[in-house]
Design a protein around this motif. Sequence first.
Motif, mmCIF file in Angstrom:
data_model
loop_
_atom_site.group_PDB
_atom_site.id
_atom_site.type_symbol
_atom_site.label_atom_id
_atom_site.label_comp_id
_atom_site.label_asym_id
_atom_site.label_seq_id
_atom_site.Cartn_x
_atom_site.Cartn_y
_atom_site.Cartn_z
ATOM 1 N N GLY A 110 8.605 35.763 1.387
ATOM 2 C CA GLY A 110 7.658 35.485 2.459
ATOM 3 C C GLY A 110 7.500 36.571 3.498
ATOM 4 N N VAL A 111 7.721 36.184 4.733
ATOM 5 C CA VAL A 111 7.368 37.003 5.886
ATOM 6 C C VAL A 111 8.457 38.017 6.271
ATOM 7 N N ALA A 112 9.519 38.116 5.524
ATOM 8 C CA ALA A 112 10.652 38.971 5.912
ATOM 9 C C ALA A 112 10.233 40.427 6.124
ATOM 10 N N TYR A 113 9.422 40.977 5.230
ATOM 11 C CA TYR A 113 8.996 42.374 5.378
ATOM 12 C C TYR A 113 8.211 42.556 6.679
ATOM 13 N N SER A 114 7.275 41.659 6.941
ATOM 14 C CA SER A 114 6.480 41.752 8.170
ATOM 15 C C SER A 114 7.361 41.621 9.403
ATOM 16 N N MET A 115 8.335 40.749 9.342
ATOM 17 C CA MET A 115 9.251 40.567 10.458
ATOM 18 C C MET A 115 10.083 41.836 10.675
ATOM 19 N N MET A 116 10.547 42.423 9.578
ATOM 20 C CA MET A 116 11.313 43.663 9.697
ATOM 21 C C MET A 116 10.442 44.797 10.233
ATOM 22 N N ALA A 117 9.161 44.826 9.868
ATOM 23 C CA ALA A 117 8.239 45.838 10.394
ATOM 24 C C ALA A 117 8.101 45.695 11.902
ATOM 25 N N ALA A 157 9.447 48.504 14.589
ATOM 26 C CA ALA A 157 8.551 49.105 15.581
ATOM 27 C C ALA A 157 9.093 48.923 17.000
ATOM 28 N N ALA A 158 9.729 47.783 17.254
ATOM 29 C CA ALA A 158 10.241 47.480 18.595
ATOM 30 C C ALA A 158 11.585 48.155 18.866
ATOM 31 N N GLY A 159 12.350 48.401 17.837
ATOM 32 C CA GLY A 159 13.700 48.946 18.018
ATOM 33 C C GLY A 159 14.701 47.822 18.207
ATOM 34 N N ARG A 160 14.626 47.171 19.326
ATOM 35 C CA ARG A 160 15.389 45.948 19.609
ATOM 36 C C ARG A 160 14.409 44.977 20.233
ATOM 37 N N VAL A 161 14.444 43.745 19.779
ATOM 38 C CA VAL A 161 13.450 42.786 20.254
ATOM 39 C C VAL A 161 14.096 41.416 20.421
ATOM 40 N N ARG A 162 13.630 40.696 21.431
ATOM 41 C CA ARG A 162 14.127 39.337 21.634
ATOM 42 C C ARG A 162 13.586 38.425 20.553
ATOM 43 N N MET A 163 14.407 37.489 20.134
ATOM 44 C CA MET A 163 13.982 36.549 19.097
ATOM 45 C C MET A 163 12.761 35.762 19.542
ATOM 46 N N THR A 164 12.700 35.423 20.823
ATOM 47 C CA THR A 164 11.539 34.679 21.312
ATOM 48 C C THR A 164 10.262 35.502 21.172
ATOM 49 N N ASP A 165 10.347 36.821 21.350
ATOM 50 C CA ASP A 165 9.175 37.674 21.189
ATOM 51 C C ASP A 165 8.739 37.747 19.732
ATOM 52 N N ILE A 166 9.704 37.694 18.810
ATOM 53 C CA ILE A 166 9.359 37.654 17.390
ATOM 54 C C ILE A 166 8.573 36.373 17.107
ATOM 55 N N GLY A 167 9.057 35.262 17.627
ATOM 56 C CA GLY A 167 8.367 33.988 17.438
ATOM 57 C C GLY A 167 6.963 34.009 18.007
ATOM 58 N N LEU A 168 6.808 34.572 19.196
ATOM 59 C CA LEU A 168 5.477 34.671 19.805
ATOM 60 C C LEU A 168 4.552 35.543 18.960
ATOM 61 N N HIS A 169 5.071 36.648 18.470
ATOM 62 C CA HIS A 169 4.252 37.560 17.668
ATOM 63 C C HIS A 169 3.746 36.887 16.391
ATOM 64 N N PHE A 170 4.612 36.116 15.739
ATOM 65 C CA PHE A 170 4.236 35.484 14.477
ATOM 66 C C PHE A 170 3.698 34.065 14.660
ATOM 67 N N GLY A 171 3.722 33.570 15.884
ATOM 68 C CA GLY A 171 3.175 32.249 16.152
ATOM 69 C C GLY A 171 3.980 31.122 15.537
ATOM 70 N N VAL A 172 5.303 31.283 15.522
ATOM 71 C CA VAL A 172 6.173 30.250 14.971
ATOM 72 C C VAL A 172 7.261 29.908 15.989
#
Length: 152
Positions: A42-49, A53-68
């Motif tokens: 599934g979305v693992a590659y996109s999440m890793m991308a 790109a961010a270097g270090r990112v908050r998990m909440t920001d990952i959720g916001l970016h992917f809308g989950v």
Amino acid sequence: MSDDAAAEEAFLAVEREVALLFRRGRARAADMSRLVHPQLEGVAYSMMAFIEAAGRVRMTDIGLHFGVGKATISRQIKVLETLGLVAREVDPLDRRSSLVSLTEDGAARFLRAKGQRMAQFRALLGTWETADVQQFGELLERFNALTAALDA
């Protein structure tokens, strides 16, 4: 053909081609994830991308970016973490949050898969004029900006 009929035909063609692009994109995302690691889907590659790109990112920001939601992101990150592809640490600015980054192995695997993906794009679009590729990129960017407004 009237202007209205021509416009409707054009909209139908765009809808059909975008639907096909999205269907193929979902299948390719799973393929790309498995290129990184055979146990990913599934979305693992996109999440890793996004993380790369961010270097270090908050998990909440990952959720916001992917809308989950938080639970979905936590499950996805746990899989990546278990496989040694990402590392999680406490956010020093908010101890309730976690920061995620790619591990050395995760970055190497991701970049190897990204290189293969870019080779595929070069092969697919290699016969196009550079100006056409640039215009295609610009039009996709405009389209993505429009669709982002739908998510807001």
